[in-house]
Design an enzyme around this catalytic site. Structure first.
Site, mmCIF file in Angstrom:
data_model
loop_
_atom_site.group_PDB
_atom_site.id
_atom_site.type_symbol
_atom_site.label_atom_id
_atom_site.label_comp_id
_atom_site.label_asym_id
_atom_site.label_seq_id
_atom_site.Cartn_x
_atom_site.Cartn_y
_atom_site.Cartn_z
ATOM 1 N N LYS A 295 0.819 -1.208 0.000
ATOM 2 C CA LYS A 295 0.000 0.000 0.000
ATOM 3 C C LYS A 295 0.857 1.264 0.000
ATOM 4 O O LYS A 295 1.834 1.359 0.715
ATOM 5 C CB LYS A 295 -0.901 0.000 1.235
ATOM 6 C CG LYS A 295 -1.977 1.060 1.228
ATOM 7 C CD LYS A 295 -3.209 0.570 1.957
ATOM 8 C CE LYS A 295 -4.341 1.551 1.941
ATOM 9 N NZ LYS A 295 -4.762 2.002 0.634
ATOM 10 N N GLY B 245 6.423 0.544 5.833
ATOM 11 C CA GLY B 245 7.301 -0.417 5.153
ATOM 12 C C GLY B 245 7.427 -0.152 3.666
ATOM 13 O O GLY B 245 8.508 -0.257 3.086
ATOM 14 N N CYS B 246 6.312 0.217 3.063
ATOM 15 C CA CYS B 246 6.309 0.464 1.616
ATOM 16 C C CYS B 246 7.064 1.742 1.274
ATOM 17 O O CYS B 246 7.702 1.827 0.224
ATOM 18 C CB CYS B 246 4.873 0.522 1.102
ATOM 19 S SG CYS B 246 3.995 -1.043 1.363
ATOM 20 N N THR B 247 7.013 2.711 2.160
ATOM 21 C CA THR B 247 7.766 3.950 1.956
ATOM 22 C C THR B 247 9.261 3.673 2.043
ATOM 23 O O THR B 247 10.039 4.111 1.188
ATOM 24 C CB THR B 247 7.326 5.015 2.981
ATOM 25 O OG1 THR B 247 5.938 5.286 2.784
ATOM 26 C CG2 THR B 247 8.130 6.295 2.820
ATOM 27 N N GLY C 181 10.341 1.690 -1.082
ATOM 28 C CA GLY C 181 10.393 2.571 -2.244
ATOM 29 C C GLY C 181 11.579 3.512 -2.223
ATOM 30 O O GLY C 181 12.234 3.723 -3.238
#
Length: 151
Positions: A36, A41-43, A46
């Protein structure tokens, strides 16, 4: 499955275009699936890929991120984090299903369907060279980069 050709697919992409796998022939492609936009975590994942992007390009690789978020959400996330690569919107899970990354996960004691953090390296001929499933973020982008450089 490594060693097998990846079925062609296309998805809406940030920057107003449509990403098509077959358009990437001739270069290595790294596709990373994440749960998401704008989550911790995704930030981190990325930004780890962002910070190594120039090295991926020098190694002859293209990089794209995929989640089920809308194109509008992706555009905001990409701008906020200054990602130099495109994010692909797979709202109907077509490509997630192709790569088998939709899993039942435990979230606060409840079972929920979501994307299992996974990364795939596809060679210049469109063949899956390597897959990473159930990814833990720390050190992952560097591990993928080291693999791409060795191709």
């Amino acid at each position: 499955m490594p060693g097998k050709a990846v079925k062609d697919f296309s998805l809406p992409s940030t920057g107003g275009g449509t990403f098509k796998l077959s358009d990437q022939r001739g270069k290595t492609l790294v596709v990373y699936f994440y749960p998401k936009d704008n989550t911790p975590g995704c930030t981190v994942e990325g930004t780890d890929f962002r910070d190594r992007h120039k090295e991926f390009v020098r190694a002859g690789a293209e990089l794209v991120g995929v989640s089920r978020d809308s194109l509008k959400s992706h555009e905001g996330f990409k701008a906020k984090m200054n990602f130099p690569f495109e994010l692909l919107a797979d709202e109907d899970e077509t490509v997630c299903k192709l790569f088998d990354v939709i899993k039942l996960k435990n979230m606060y004691g409840k079972k929920v369907r979501g994307i299992e953090r996974s990364t795939f390296a596809i060679d210049a001929n469109g063949v899956l060279a390597r897959e990473w499933r159930g990814v833990k973020v720390p050190g992952h982008a560097q591990e993928v980069l080291d693999f791409v450089k060795a191709l």
